[in-house]
Design an enzyme around this catalytic site. Structure first.
Site, mmCIF file in Angstrom:
data_model
loop_
_atom_site.group_PDB
_atom_site.id
_atom_site.type_symbol
_atom_site.label_atom_id
_atom_site.label_comp_id
_atom_site.label_asym_id
_atom_site.label_seq_id
_atom_site.Cartn_x
_atom_site.Cartn_y
_atom_site.Cartn_z
ATOM 1 N N ASP A 37 0.838 -1.208 0.000
ATOM 2 C CA ASP A 37 0.000 0.000 0.000
ATOM 3 C C ASP A 37 0.873 1.259 0.000
ATOM 4 O O ASP A 37 2.000 1.243 0.504
ATOM 5 C CB ASP A 37 -0.914 -0.034 1.241
ATOM 6 C CG ASP A 37 -2.127 0.865 1.081
ATOM 7 O OD1 ASP A 37 -2.362 1.384 -0.024
ATOM 8 O OD2 ASP A 37 -2.846 1.052 2.092
ATOM 9 N N HIS A 54 2.295 3.353 -8.950
ATOM 10 C CA HIS A 54 2.091 1.916 -9.223
ATOM 11 C C HIS A 54 3.260 1.369 -10.036
ATOM 12 O O HIS A 54 3.720 0.250 -9.819
ATOM 13 C CB HIS A 54 0.782 1.695 -9.985
ATOM 14 C CG HIS A 54 -0.432 2.100 -9.208
ATOM 15 N ND1 HIS A 54 -0.615 1.750 -7.894
ATOM 16 C CD2 HIS A 54 -1.523 2.836 -9.554
ATOM 17 C CE1 HIS A 54 -1.776 2.245 -7.465
ATOM 18 N NE2 HIS A 54 -2.338 2.909 -8.449
ATOM 19 N N LEU A 148 10.600 -20.707 -4.653
ATOM 20 C CA LEU A 148 9.661 -19.750 -4.049
ATOM 21 C C LEU A 148 8.331 -19.716 -4.802
ATOM 22 O O LEU A 148 8.322 -19.663 -6.041
ATOM 23 C CB LEU A 148 10.289 -18.343 -4.078
ATOM 24 C CG LEU A 148 9.369 -17.183 -3.677
ATOM 25 C CD1 LEU A 148 9.141 -17.168 -2.163
ATOM 26 C CD2 LEU A 148 9.948 -15.844 -4.120
HETATM 27 C C1 IPE Z 1 -5.582 -2.698 -0.146
HETATM 28 O O1 IPE Z 1 -5.208 -1.383 -0.341
HETATM 29 C C2 IPE Z 1 -5.563 -3.447 -1.438
HETATM 30 C C3 IPE Z 1 -4.255 -3.635 -2.040
HETATM 31 C C4 IPE Z 1 -3.105 -3.305 -1.537
HETATM 32 C C5 IPE Z 1 -4.278 -4.291 -3.309
HETATM 33 P P1 IPE Z 1 -6.281 -0.223 -0.526
HETATM 34 O O2 IPE Z 1 -5.517 1.037 -0.648
HETATM 35 O O3 IPE Z 1 -7.220 -0.559 -1.615
HETATM 36 O O4 IPE Z 1 -7.089 -0.280 0.848
HETATM 37 P P2 IPE Z 1 -7.959 0.806 1.611
HETATM 38 O O5 IPE Z 1 -8.922 1.377 0.623
HETATM 39 O O6 IPE Z 1 -7.009 1.845 2.117
HETATM 40 O O7 IPE Z 1 -8.596 0.048 2.724
HETATM 41 C C1 IPE Z 2 -1.551 0.228 -3.324
HETATM 42 O O1 IPE Z 2 -1.344 1.593 -3.361
HETATM 43 C C2 IPE Z 2 -1.828 -0.358 -4.680
HETATM 44 C C3 IPE Z 2 -3.215 -0.795 -4.859
HETATM 45 C C4 IPE Z 2 -4.145 -0.799 -3.972
HETATM 46 C C5 IPE Z 2 -3.557 -1.306 -6.175
HETATM 47 P P1 IPE Z 2 -2.545 2.619 -3.352
HETATM 48 O O2 IPE Z 2 -2.911 2.932 -4.760
HETATM 49 O O3 IPE Z 2 -3.668 2.157 -2.507
HETATM 50 O O4 IPE Z 2 -1.855 3.881 -2.706
HETATM 51 P P2 IPE Z 2 -2.474 4.903 -1.670
HETATM 52 O O5 IPE Z 2 -3.039 4.112 -0.542
HETATM 53 O O6 IPE Z 2 -3.550 5.655 -2.413
HETATM 54 O O7 IPE Z 2 -1.332 5.770 -1.282
HETATM 55 MG MG MG Z 3 -4.098 2.374 -0.560
#
Ligand code: IPE
Ligand code: IPE
Ligand code: MG
Length: 263
Positions: A37, A54, A148
């Site tokens: 995240d 990303h 792995l």
């Molecule tokens: C959780 O992250 C999903 C992934 C890392 C793929 P999100 O960014 O979607 O989660 P919330 O919305 O903060 O709970």
């Molecule tokens: C995690 O990073 C990737 C996915 C959930 C696909 P985020 O896109 O949720 O990044 P933040 O949480 O907005 O910083």
């Molecule tokens: Mg996120």
């Protein structure tokens, strides 16, 4: 100090350098699951579009896969796209759905060479065909590898997974293949997409969020959790080692008591 917590087999606390704790090679978690995240925030901090975060995060996936392999971790599960992530703006979703092709297009030969086996949990059927194809190709190309296991949670939601498991068990009862009384925990575990995998020993979530966001609700029942403020694109080998060092200092009791605490 972390290095004080980490003891080599002989009991002596040591650190190779300030950032790298010495890990006990006999207590490496078998299965590490990561909620990757913070990509969006990483990009925002740099005034870049979210998709740049990303893209950068993909490099961390490579780095951490290599390190997990080097450390002798057996299964690395990476939460890449949740069933709730479809709510995001269409261009972001489209970009995320292109990432498996880009990642596997670039790194599949390296994964093959490293004896890594690619797997996926999640709803494969409702991915765009090009995304599904890239993942299927990688799974097929690495099917015979026994190193792995790199397990991508893609279009994954734990509630959907549990719902599907309940449905399949209910069907077996309705068709008289099993009796309702025969349903036990191992049957439920076996009906999940992770049936062939050990339960995660360590869960890591980056970016400072302290929640599960619908990730492996059943499987994480006795997993050790480690949260870090580090954003996923900034996560690296040292942070992974730090997480494992903390894991090694934990006392997993599974509801029991320590030997020395028995009366
Ligand atoms: C959780 O992250 C999903 C992934 C890392 C793929 P999100 O960014 O979607 O989660 P919330 O919305 O903060 O709970
Ligand atoms: C995690 O990073 C990737 C996915 C959930 C696909 P985020 O896109 O949720 O990044 P933040 O949480 O907005 O910083
Ligand atoms: Mg996120």
């Amino acid at each position: 100090m972390l290095d004080k917590l980490i003891r080599k087999k002989g009991g002596e606390a040591k650190a190779e350098n300030e950032d790298r704790p010495v890990l006990d090679e006999t207590v490496i978690p078998r299965h590490v699951a990561i909620i990757m995240d913070g990509n969006g925030r990483w990009a925002k901090k740099r005034s870049l579009p979210r998709i740049a975060g990303h893209h950068e995060g993909m490099k961390t996936v490579r780095k951490i896969t290599r390190e997990a392999d080097r450390l002798g971790i057996k299964v690395l599960t990476l939460y890449a796209f949740s069933t709730e992530n479809w709510k995001r703006p269409k261009p972001e979703v489209e970009f995320l759905m292109r990432l498996p092709e880009e990642f596997l297009g670039t790194y599949l030969p390296e994964l093959v060479e490293r004896n890594v086996r690619v797997r996926m949990i999640g709803d494969h059927e409702h991915l765009p065909p090009h995304t599904g194809r890239a993942i299927t190709r990688a799974m097929e190309a690495t099917a015979d590898n026994d190193g792995l296991i790199l397990n991508f949670a893609m279009n994954y939601g734990s509630r959907a997974e549990i719902t599907e498991a309940v449905r399949s068990i209910a069907k077996a009862v309705a068709e008289n293949r099993i009796g309702a009384d025969e349903i036990d925990e191992s049957m439920i575990t076996g009906a999940l997409m992770t049936a062939e995998l050990p339960e995660p020993d360590l869960l890591i979530r980056t970016s400072g969020e302290v929640r599960l966001s619908n990730f492996m609700l059943w499987q994480l029942a006795y997993t050790e959790f480690w949260f870090t403020d580090t954003l996923w694109p900034d996560f690296d080998e040292n942070r992974l080692q730090e997480a494992i060092a903390v894991y090694q200092a934990r006392n997993r009791r599974y509801g029991g008591v320590d030997k020395e605490d028995t009366d």
